[in-house]
Design an enzyme around this catalytic site. Structure first.
Site, PDB file in Angstrom:
ATOM      1  N   ASP A   1      45.640  37.302  32.783  1.00 52.53           N
ATOM      2  CA  ASP A   1      44.278  36.816  32.554  1.00 52.53           C
ATOM      3  C   ASP A   1      43.283  37.973  32.447  1.00 52.53           C
ATOM      4  O   ASP A   1      42.338  37.916  31.651  1.00 52.53           O
ATOM      5  CB  ASP A   1      43.851  35.883  33.680  1.00 52.53           C
ATOM      6  CG  ASP A   1      44.586  34.558  33.592  1.00 52.53           C
ATOM      7  OD1 ASP A   1      44.799  34.083  32.457  1.00 52.53           O
ATOM      8  OD2 ASP A   1      44.969  34.024  34.640  1.00 52.53           O
TER       9      ASP A   1
ATOM     10  N   GLU B   1      33.224  33.832  35.660  1.00 50.08           N
ATOM     11  CA  GLU B   1      32.175  33.517  36.626  1.00 50.08           C
ATOM     12  C   GLU B   1      31.280  34.709  36.939  1.00 50.08           C
ATOM     13  O   GLU B   1      31.647  35.861  36.744  1.00 50.08           O
ATOM     14  CB  GLU B   1      32.761  32.968  37.938  1.00 50.08           C
ATOM     15  CG  GLU B   1      33.308  33.973  38.913  1.00 50.08           C
ATOM     16  CD  GLU B   1      34.614  34.588  38.484  1.00 50.08           C
ATOM     17  OE1 GLU B   1      34.609  35.790  38.135  1.00 50.08           O
ATOM     18  OE2 GLU B   1      35.646  33.916  38.501  1.00 50.08           O
TER      19      GLU B   1
END
Ligand code: NAP
Ligand code: MN
Length: 264
Positions: free
Chosen positions: A47, A122
């Site tokens: 990721d 985020e």
């Protein structure tokens, strides 16, 4: 058709090996590997590699994104190394779907300057010294609460399965365009009242955080990257107007990915 491709492998030897194989196979199938003016980018790694690829393209919304997973969790990395030939065939046949992915626009205004960031997972807002953060929270200008605790996280649907999940935030399916505000260790006692549940907002809302009390200097974590910013007046976070375009194979199913990555 997506003919011009750039690969973004991480530094891992296996990823570089996969990149070499993929390069040859793509060329054999008529695709060209280029360094600029590409229409498809492929991350190879976990990721972190996908996040890095999106960031190094400055969240370009004209190109297409996809990832090949290698070794680590790879929640954002759809293709397995064993699926390279079917992946190339599907690219050739234009047999795939496209999914639009939201990212965040972040603005931080200090006494002297304004700083801008974008993120895919985020943003975490904490006190620079990791002491208690005091933040007044406004939604489209309306006062919501005085947050007191470790910090606040604002995550995208893509990021909902990352740090947000560790803080008991909800998993948000891709395709819903929203932001989730998740408290990190909110304080509740006789003195302080803080909402301790995550809040999911409509995509047109702007979240404004104003440091109060002893909080003036901020630690901002943007997709896990640390920025220390002094004398912060306020922070504004919103969903991007434009969306990233991700390529998905026709059998892509978010339900299946949640099951596969978290329960298998
Ligand atoms: P990392 O330390 O490798 O990431 C921590 C874990 O989060 C890894 O297993 C990573 O997968 C996974 N991850 C990242 N994005 C994800 C997503 N969208 N959905 C599900 N899992 C995801 O650091 P990194 O690779 O540079 O990633 C940065 C991200 O790490 C941050 O954006 C934050 O979300 C996450 N993080 C989580 C915590 C926590 O849960 N307590 C703390 C700090 C940071 P890979 O192994 O495939 O990279
Ligand atoms: Mn990682």
């Amino acid at each position: 058709m997506l003919m011009k491709i750039k690969l973004f492998p991480n530094k891992n030897n296996d990823s570089l090996f996969i990149a070499d194989i993929l390069k040859d196979e793509l060329k054999n199938n008529g695709f060209s590997l280029v360094e600029s003016d590409y229409d498809l980018v492929i991350a190879i790694g976990g990721d972190g590699s996908f996040l890095h690829m999106v960031n190094s393209n400055d969240f370009n919304t004209n190109i297409r994104y996809i990832g090949i997973n290698n070794g680590t969790l790879g929640f954002l990395q759809e293709i397995k190394p064993t699926e390279l030939s079917s992946f190339i065939q599907n690219l050739k046949d234009e047999s795939y779907k496209e999914e639009l992915i939201s990212f965040e626009n972040i603005k931080i205004v200090t006494k002297d300057e304004a700083y801008y960031f974008k993120c895919l997972n985020e943003t975490v807002i904490r006190d620079m010294n990791l002491s208690t953060a005091y933040l007044d929270v406004f939604i489209n200008g309306t006062f919501l609460e005085k947050f007191v605790g470790d910090g606040l996280m604002v995550s995208t649907p893509s990021g909902s399965t990352a740090y947000n999940m560790s803080c008991n935030g909800a998993i948000i399916f891709n395709g819903i365009h929203t932001l989730q505000v998740t408290p990190i260790a909110p304080i509740n006692n006789n003195i302080y009242r803080t909402i301790s549940n995550p809040i999911v907002l409509p995509e047109d809302r702007i979240i404004k955080l104003v440091p109060t009390n002893r909080t003036t200097d901020i630690m901002l974590l943007v997709d896990g990257v640390n920025h220390l910013i002094k004398n912060v007046n306020y922070i504004e976070i919103r969903v991007s107007d434009t969306k990233l375009k991700c390529i998905r194979m026709n059998d892509y199913d978010y339900t299946n990915i949640i099951n596969d990555k978290f329960l298998n």
